[in-house]
Every structure is written in C-alpha cells, then in structure tokens.
Scaffold this motif. Structure first.
Motif, mmCIF file in Angstrom:
data_model
loop_
_atom_site.group_PDB
_atom_site.id
_atom_site.type_symbol
_atom_site.label_atom_id
_atom_site.label_comp_id
_atom_site.label_asym_id
_atom_site.label_seq_id
_atom_site.Cartn_x
_atom_site.Cartn_y
_atom_site.Cartn_z
ATOM 1 N N LYS A 35 -5.517 12.788 -3.580
ATOM 2 C CA LYS A 35 -6.921 13.040 -3.400
ATOM 3 C C LYS A 35 -7.738 12.012 -3.785
ATOM 4 O O LYS A 35 -9.025 12.106 -3.740
ATOM 5 C CB LYS A 35 -7.250 14.382 -3.842
ATOM 6 N N SER A 36 -7.257 10.708 -4.479
ATOM 7 C CA SER A 36 -8.275 9.837 -5.070
ATOM 8 C C SER A 36 -8.978 9.125 -3.908
ATOM 9 O O SER A 36 -8.482 8.933 -2.733
ATOM 10 C CB SER A 36 -7.552 9.047 -6.114
ATOM 11 N N GLU A 37 -9.941 8.433 -4.502
ATOM 12 C CA GLU A 37 -10.588 7.512 -3.515
ATOM 13 C C GLU A 37 -9.778 6.420 -3.034
ATOM 14 O O GLU A 37 -9.848 5.775 -1.809
ATOM 15 C CB GLU A 37 -11.813 6.880 -4.042
ATOM 16 N N LEU A 38 -8.736 5.797 -3.738
ATOM 17 C CA LEU A 38 -7.879 4.708 -3.446
ATOM 18 C C LEU A 38 -6.902 5.350 -2.456
ATOM 19 O O LEU A 38 -6.570 4.681 -1.542
ATOM 20 C CB LEU A 38 -7.267 4.215 -4.807
ATOM 21 N N ALA A 39 -6.377 6.580 -2.675
ATOM 22 C CA ALA A 39 -5.499 6.877 -1.730
ATOM 23 C C ALA A 39 -5.954 7.110 -0.424
ATOM 24 O O ALA A 39 -5.276 6.722 0.738
ATOM 25 C CB ALA A 39 -4.880 8.310 -2.295
ATOM 26 N N GLU A 40 -7.277 7.492 -0.443
ATOM 27 C CA GLU A 40 -7.966 7.912 0.766
ATOM 28 C C GLU A 40 -8.260 6.534 1.459
ATOM 29 O O GLU A 40 -8.026 6.316 2.863
ATOM 30 C CB GLU A 40 -9.231 8.292 0.561
ATOM 31 N N ALA A 41 -8.557 5.238 0.726
ATOM 32 C CA ALA A 41 -8.658 3.986 1.482
ATOM 33 C C ALA A 41 -7.238 3.372 1.959
ATOM 34 O O ALA A 41 -7.181 2.848 3.114
ATOM 35 C CB ALA A 41 -8.843 2.999 0.263
ATOM 36 N N MET A 85 0.789 -1.025 -0.145
ATOM 37 C CA MET A 85 -0.234 0.132 -0.110
ATOM 38 C C MET A 85 0.961 1.197 0.005
ATOM 39 O O MET A 85 0.299 2.152 -0.619
ATOM 40 C CB MET A 85 -0.969 0.025 1.269
ATOM 41 N N ILE A 86 1.917 1.252 0.826
ATOM 42 C CA ILE A 86 2.695 2.416 0.933
ATOM 43 C C ILE A 86 3.413 2.606 -0.529
ATOM 44 O O ILE A 86 3.295 3.796 -0.925
ATOM 45 C CB ILE A 86 3.940 2.226 1.921
ATOM 46 N N GLU A 87 3.742 1.551 -1.252
ATOM 47 C CA GLU A 87 4.495 1.599 -2.583
ATOM 48 C C GLU A 87 3.563 2.349 -3.621
ATOM 49 O O GLU A 87 3.739 3.328 -4.320
ATOM 50 C CB GLU A 87 4.974 0.474 -3.101
ATOM 51 N N LYS A 88 2.299 1.734 -3.500
ATOM 52 C CA LYS A 88 1.254 2.189 -4.739
ATOM 53 C C LYS A 88 0.593 3.560 -4.086
ATOM 54 O O LYS A 88 0.093 4.185 -5.006
ATOM 55 C CB LYS A 88 -0.080 1.198 -4.579
ATOM 56 N N LEU A 89 0.593 4.015 -2.923
ATOM 57 C CA LEU A 89 0.047 5.195 -2.400
ATOM 58 C C LEU A 89 1.016 6.192 -3.153
ATOM 59 O O LEU A 89 0.464 7.372 -3.561
ATOM 60 C CB LEU A 89 0.428 5.221 -0.785
ATOM 61 N N SER A 90 2.227 6.000 -3.393
ATOM 62 C CA SER A 90 3.168 7.156 -4.035
ATOM 63 C C SER A 90 2.767 7.101 -5.568
ATOM 64 O O SER A 90 3.241 8.108 -6.197
ATOM 65 C CB SER A 90 4.578 6.822 -3.876
ATOM 66 N N GLN A 91 2.141 6.226 -6.140
ATOM 67 C CA GLN A 91 1.825 5.957 -7.473
ATOM 68 C C GLN A 91 0.413 6.515 -7.833
ATOM 69 O O GLN A 91 0.173 6.868 -8.972
ATOM 70 C CB GLN A 91 2.178 4.631 -8.028
ATOM 71 N N VAL A 92 -0.413 7.106 -6.896
ATOM 72 C CA VAL A 92 -1.674 7.399 -7.150
ATOM 73 C C VAL A 92 -1.885 8.810 -6.669
ATOM 74 O O VAL A 92 -1.138 9.221 -5.964
ATOM 75 C CB VAL A 92 -2.987 6.344 -6.530
ATOM 76 N N ASP A 93 -2.986 9.458 -7.295
ATOM 77 C CA ASP A 93 -3.362 10.967 -6.987
ATOM 78 C C ASP A 93 -3.887 10.979 -5.305
ATOM 79 O O ASP A 93 -4.374 10.125 -5.025
ATOM 80 C CB ASP A 93 -4.481 11.161 -7.767
#
Length: 126
Positions: free
Chosen positions: A11-17, A1-9
């Motif tokens: 403010k996106s819902e995925l980042a919020e999750a 999740m930490i790795e993917k978090l740096s790859q998504v916007d």
C-alpha cells in the motif's frame, strides 16, 4: 521493479508507482522505441481546452437542443482546426454561400470539402 515490489509494503506510494509503471509497461517500451510518440497527452489536453474553459457556461444553454447546437459548433470549429482552416474565415465562407446552396448537397460545405477554397492559415492564438 518486480523484484523491489515484493520487498515494499503493497500500500506504499512506491508500490503504487511500481504498479502504475508495470501496468503500462508495453506503452512505456513503445514510447522509448519510437521518437515520434509523446510521453504525455498535453497535445490532446490543449485541443479540448476551450471546451473545458467554458464548462460552467454550458449550464445556461437553456435546453438539450441548445446543448446539441453548441456541440455542433464545437465540432465544426475543431474540424476546421484539423483541416488547417481559420474557423472564423470558414464560417464567413459558409454563411456567404449557404442561402443559395442546395440542401441535399450541404456536405459540400463541410470543412474538409472547402479547405482548398478557404484560406488555410490558422492564427497563432488558436
């Protein structure tokens, strides 16, 4: 999740999750290690449901003292449930005895002190 978090916007819902999960990581790990723990708070939610259902009625207590009396009654009822006492039987038990009971020993009539004397079966609907 930490790795993917740096790859998504951010403010996106995925980042919020991801952030929601990461901020609760310790609790999530504890849940996976202890089978006695519940993943949600449904038990707590159900225990205060009666209070939530009557919320609009509280506007009609008429005064602060009326609200305080209602809080006392709710506390007694929930204490009965915690002590596996049918609240109606508890109130009946107390009302039969309170007139002759010394006021300086009123704590003897609290639910946890009379649990052995009151039938300790809560109806399924409670």
């Amino acid at each position: 999740m930490i790795e993917k978090l740096s790859q998504v916007d951010r403010k996106s819902e995925l980042a919020e999750a991801f952030n929601y999960s990461l901020n609760r990581w310790e609790s999530l790990c504890r849940y996976t290690q202890d089978g006695r723990l519940s993943i949600d708070n449904n038990i707590a939610e159900r225990s205060v449901r009666g209070v939530g259902v009557g919320r609009k009625n509280y506007l009609f207590f008429g005064s602060d003292s009326g609200g305080e009396r209602a809080a006392i009654i709710y506390s007694l009822i929930e204490s009965c449930k915690l002590n596996h006492i049918d609240p109606q039987r508890y109130l009946h038990y107390v009302l039969e005895r309170i007139a002759d009971h010394p006021v300086n020993r009123i704590e003897e009539l609290l639910p946890w002190n009379v649990a052995a004397s009151v039938q300790t079966v809560i109806p399924e609907a409670a």
